[in-house]
Design a protein around this motif. Structure first.
Motif, PDB file in Angstrom:
ATOM      1  N   ARG A  34       0.816  -1.217   0.000  1.00  0.00           N
ATOM      2  CA  ARG A  34       0.000   0.000   0.000  1.00  0.00           C
ATOM      3  C   ARG A  34       0.847   1.264   0.000  1.00  0.00           C
ATOM      4  NH1 ARG A  34      -2.467   0.505   4.738  1.00  0.00           N
ATOM      5  NH2 ARG A  34      -1.364  -1.155   5.808  1.00  0.00           N
ATOM      6  N   SER A  35       2.138   1.099  -0.250  1.00  0.00           N
ATOM      7  CA  SER A  35       3.050   2.236  -0.179  1.00  0.00           C
ATOM      8  C   SER A  35       3.608   2.555  -1.554  1.00  0.00           C
ATOM      9  CB  SER A  35       4.195   1.926   0.789  1.00  0.00           C
ATOM     10  OG  SER A  35       5.200   2.915   0.722  1.00  0.00           O
ATOM     11  N   SER A  36       4.026   3.791  -1.707  1.00  0.00           N
ATOM     12  CA  SER A  36       4.692   4.193  -2.952  1.00  0.00           C
ATOM     13  C   SER A  36       6.162   3.805  -2.963  1.00  0.00           C
ATOM     14  CB  SER A  36       4.566   5.708  -3.147  1.00  0.00           C
ATOM     15  OG  SER A  36       5.197   6.399  -2.084  1.00  0.00           O
ATOM     16  N   LEU A  37       6.692   3.294  -1.855  1.00  0.00           N
ATOM     17  CA  LEU A  37       8.069   2.816  -1.791  1.00  0.00           C
ATOM     18  C   LEU A  37       8.129   1.350  -2.194  1.00  0.00           C
ATOM     19  CD1 LEU A  37       9.268   4.334   1.609  1.00  0.00           C
ATOM     20  CD2 LEU A  37       9.807   5.171  -0.665  1.00  0.00           C
ATOM     21  N   ASN A  38       9.282   0.915  -2.677  1.00  0.00           N
ATOM     22  CA  ASN A  38       9.519  -0.495  -2.915  1.00  0.00           C
ATOM     23  C   ASN A  38      10.550  -1.005  -1.914  1.00  0.00           C
ATOM     24  OD1 ASN A  38      12.165   0.136  -3.952  1.00  0.00           O
ATOM     25  ND2 ASN A  38      11.216   0.648  -5.904  1.00  0.00           N
ATOM     26  N   SER A  39      10.775  -2.306  -1.922  1.00  0.00           N
ATOM     27  CA  SER A  39      11.670  -2.898  -0.930  1.00  0.00           C
ATOM     28  C   SER A  39      13.101  -2.391  -1.069  1.00  0.00           C
ATOM     29  CB  SER A  39      11.642  -4.434  -1.053  1.00  0.00           C
ATOM     30  OG  SER A  39      12.045  -4.837  -2.358  1.00  0.00           O
ATOM     31  N   GLY A  40      13.542  -2.137  -2.305  1.00  0.00           N
ATOM     32  CA  GLY A  40      14.894  -1.617  -2.495  1.00  0.00           C
ATOM     33  C   GLY A  40      15.073  -0.237  -1.896  1.00  0.00           C
ATOM     34  N   GLN A  41      14.107   0.650  -2.116  1.00  0.00           N
ATOM     35  CA  GLN A  41      14.184   1.987  -1.538  1.00  0.00           C
ATOM     36  C   GLN A  41      14.127   1.928  -0.019  1.00  0.00           C
ATOM     37  OE1 GLN A  41      10.789   3.575  -3.613  1.00  0.00           O
ATOM     38  NE2 GLN A  41      12.053   4.617  -5.138  1.00  0.00           N
ATOM     39  N   LEU A  42      13.290   1.027   0.513  1.00  0.00           N
ATOM     40  CA  LEU A  42      13.197   0.893   1.960  1.00  0.00           C
ATOM     41  C   LEU A  42      14.505   0.368   2.542  1.00  0.00           C
ATOM     42  CD1 LEU A  42      11.194   1.213   4.294  1.00  0.00           C
ATOM     43  CD2 LEU A  42      10.545  -1.163   3.961  1.00  0.00           C
ATOM     44  N   ARG A  43      15.166  -0.537   1.830  1.00  0.00           N
ATOM     45  CA  ARG A  43      16.445  -1.062   2.310  1.00  0.00           C
ATOM     46  C   ARG A  43      17.505   0.029   2.332  1.00  0.00           C
ATOM     47  NH1 ARG A  43      21.205  -3.818   0.872  1.00  0.00           N
ATOM     48  NH2 ARG A  43      21.575  -5.688   2.151  1.00  0.00           N
ATOM     49  N   ILE A  44      17.513   0.876   1.308  1.00  0.00           N
ATOM     50  CA  ILE A  44      18.485   1.973   1.274  1.00  0.00           C
ATOM     51  C   ILE A  44      18.278   2.907   2.463  1.00  0.00           C
ATOM     52  CG2 ILE A  44      19.176   4.025  -0.024  1.00  0.00           C
ATOM     53  CD1 ILE A  44      18.650   2.474  -2.582  1.00  0.00           C
ATOM     54  N   ARG A  45      17.013   3.198   2.786  1.00  0.00           N
ATOM     55  CA  ARG A  45      16.740   4.052   3.941  1.00  0.00           C
ATOM     56  C   ARG A  45      17.200   3.389   5.234  1.00  0.00           C
ATOM     57  NH1 ARG A  45      10.982   7.250   3.146  1.00  0.00           N
ATOM     58  NH2 ARG A  45      11.364   7.996   1.023  1.00  0.00           N
ATOM     59  N   GLY A  46      16.989   2.065   5.323  1.00  0.00           N
ATOM     60  CA  GLY A  46      17.428   1.365   6.526  1.00  0.00           C
ATOM     61  C   GLY A  46      18.937   1.343   6.679  1.00  0.00           C
ATOM     62  N   LEU A  47      19.661   1.202   5.569  1.00  0.00           N
ATOM     63  CA  LEU A  47      21.122   1.225   5.633  1.00  0.00           C
ATOM     64  C   LEU A  47      21.641   2.622   5.937  1.00  0.00           C
ATOM     65  CD1 LEU A  47      22.025  -1.088   2.609  1.00  0.00           C
ATOM     66  CD2 LEU A  47      22.115  -1.662   5.040  1.00  0.00           C
ATOM     67  N   LEU A 190      17.626  -6.066  17.797  1.00  0.00           N
ATOM     68  CA  LEU A 190      17.800  -5.153  16.671  1.00  0.00           C
ATOM     69  C   LEU A 190      16.606  -5.211  15.735  1.00  0.00           C
ATOM     70  CD1 LEU A 190      19.776  -3.233  15.144  1.00  0.00           C
ATOM     71  CD2 LEU A 190      20.678  -5.268  14.001  1.00  0.00           C
ATOM     72  N   ARG A 191      16.095  -6.415  15.488  1.00  0.00           N
ATOM     73  CA  ARG A 191      14.973  -6.556  14.571  1.00  0.00           C
ATOM     74  C   ARG A 191      13.653  -6.060  15.187  1.00  0.00           C
ATOM     75  NH1 ARG A 191      15.101 -11.577  14.279  1.00  0.00           N
ATOM     76  NH2 ARG A 191      13.408 -11.992  15.745  1.00  0.00           N
ATOM     77  N   ASP A 192      13.378  -6.513  16.426  1.00  0.00           N
ATOM     78  CA  ASP A 192      12.067  -6.229  17.017  1.00  0.00           C
ATOM     79  C   ASP A 192      11.959  -4.817  17.572  1.00  0.00           C
ATOM     80  OD1 ASP A 192      11.490  -8.831  16.386  1.00  0.00           O
ATOM     81  OD2 ASP A 192      11.884  -9.607  18.409  1.00  0.00           O
ATOM     82  N   ASN A 193      13.031  -4.318  18.187  1.00  0.00           N
ATOM     83  CA  ASN A 193      12.963  -3.031  18.877  1.00  0.00           C
ATOM     84  C   ASN A 193      13.492  -1.860  18.064  1.00  0.00           C
ATOM     85  OD1 ASN A 193      12.027  -4.490  21.114  1.00  0.00           O
ATOM     86  ND2 ASN A 193      14.106  -4.771  21.909  1.00  0.00           N
ATOM     87  N   ALA A 194      14.204  -2.134  16.986  1.00  0.00           N
ATOM     88  CA  ALA A 194      14.816  -1.042  16.221  1.00  0.00           C
ATOM     89  C   ALA A 194      14.384  -1.039  14.767  1.00  0.00           C
ATOM     90  CB  ALA A 194      16.345  -1.130  16.326  1.00  0.00           C
ATOM     91  N   LEU A 195      14.589  -2.148  14.070  1.00  0.00           N
ATOM     92  CA  LEU A 195      14.339  -2.164  12.630  1.00  0.00           C
ATOM     93  C   LEU A 195      12.849  -2.110  12.300  1.00  0.00           C
ATOM     94  CD1 LEU A 195      17.050  -4.730  11.497  1.00  0.00           C
ATOM     95  CD2 LEU A 195      16.932  -2.321  10.870  1.00  0.00           C
ATOM     96  N   LEU A 196      12.057  -2.968  12.931  1.00  0.00           N
ATOM     97  CA  LEU A 196      10.629  -2.988  12.609  1.00  0.00           C
ATOM     98  C   LEU A 196       9.938  -1.666  12.936  1.00  0.00           C
ATOM     99  CD1 LEU A 196       9.610  -6.622  13.604  1.00  0.00           C
ATOM    100  CD2 LEU A 196       9.776  -5.633  11.309  1.00  0.00           C
ATOM    101  N   PRO A 197      10.181  -1.034  14.095  1.00  0.00           N
ATOM    102  CA  PRO A 197       9.574   0.292  14.311  1.00  0.00           C
ATOM    103  C   PRO A 197      10.023   1.328  13.294  1.00  0.00           C
ATOM    104  CG  PRO A 197      10.285  -0.658  16.393  1.00  0.00           C
ATOM    105  CD  PRO A 197      10.818  -1.552  15.322  1.00  0.00           C
ATOM    106  N   PHE A 198      11.292   1.284  12.901  1.00  0.00           N
ATOM    107  CA  PHE A 198      11.763   2.240  11.900  1.00  0.00           C
ATOM    108  C   PHE A 198      11.066   2.022  10.564  1.00  0.00           C
ATOM    109  CE2 PHE A 198      14.593   2.952   8.289  1.00  0.00           C
ATOM    110  CZ  PHE A 198      14.827   4.319   8.408  1.00  0.00           C
TER     111      PHE A 198
END
Length: 248
Positions: A34-47, A190-198
């Motif tokens: 439901r987002s205008s972002l794709n997984s690649g763009q989301l990964r870049i933001r996460g990195l 890291l996954r539950d408390n940091a990455l998923l909320p971000f």
């Protein structure tokens, strides 16, 4: 969160793997649909936001690195050697030996080919003269020197590779159960408390989700609180617009 927070170099691949696992969860995949972002763009933001994301799991990370250092003996023997060689070689200028080890076989083979070509050419043209014999002898001697130096260079290359392999960080499978358990606790936090909320926050931003009408969200403008003049209205007065003159 501290934007200057840094992970150790050997732990950055683990961060990237944890980010990929978080993006592949059912919740994040549903938000991505439901987002205008794709997984690649989301990964870049996460990195890009890695330091401030990783700082959330700092307690677990410090426990993991401290236990890992204790199990390694508290020294730097687990660190890989620099590509240019050991520190002693850099200080004493021993870096010339690898250069000679590469250039000597190449130059010797080139010289051997030239000597043999000229020597055998002269032998075919005018018989086995002393000059032709000398060139042929020099060619085979150069070829032998090139082969010997190439063998020595390969030996030192193999020894350096063995030293790098022995000094490389141990794999996760070779670590103690305590270290692996601490690593798993860090990755889980890291996954539950940091990455998923971000990731939820990034996908729920107004500029990341489309509006209800199907158009992309954007800046909204409000009309100023005035309207265009009504030229046909008798209440508008002004010269040249056919308005009634004011009574004297």
């Amino acid at each position: 969160m501290n934007s200057t927070y840094r992970l150790q170099d050997e732990d950055r691949p683990d961060y990237a793997l944890a980010l990929d696992e978080a993006i592949r969860t059912a919740e994040i995949r549903g938000l991505l649909e439901r987002s205008s972002l794709n997984s690649g763009q989301l990964r870049i933001r996460g990195l890009s936001a890695g330091p401030r994301i990783a700082a959330v799991a700092d307690t677990e990370y410090r426990t993991y690195t401290s236990l890992r250092q204790q199990m390694a003996g508290g020294d730097d023997s687990h660190r890989a050697l620099p590509l240019s060689g050991r520190r002693g070689q850099e200080e004493h200028g021993a870096g010339l030996l690898p250069v000679l080890g590469v250039l000597t076989p190449v130059l010797a083979v080139v010289a051997a080919a030239a000597f043999l070509l000229i020597g055998y050419g002269l032998a075919l043209a005018g018989g086995r003269t002393p000059t032709a014999d000398a060139l042929i002898t020099a060619g085979w001697a150069s070829f032998g020197i090139g082969a010997m130096t190439a063998a020595v260079g390969l030996f030192y290359l193999y020894r350096t590779a063995v030293e790098h392999t022995a000094s490389a960080p141990r794999s996760h499978a070779a670590r103690s159960p305590e270290v692996n358990k601490a690593r798993e606790a860090w990755l889980r936090s890291l996954r539950d408390n940091a990455l998923l909320p971000f990731l939820r926050e990034e996908l729920r931003k107004r500029d990341a989700l489309p509006t209800d009408s199907g158009q992309e969200a954007g800046p909204r403008y409000r009309s100023p609180d005035f309207s265009s003049p009504d030229f046909g209205s008798p209440h508008f007065s002004g010269p040249g617009f056919g308005s009634p003159k004011a009574s004297a």
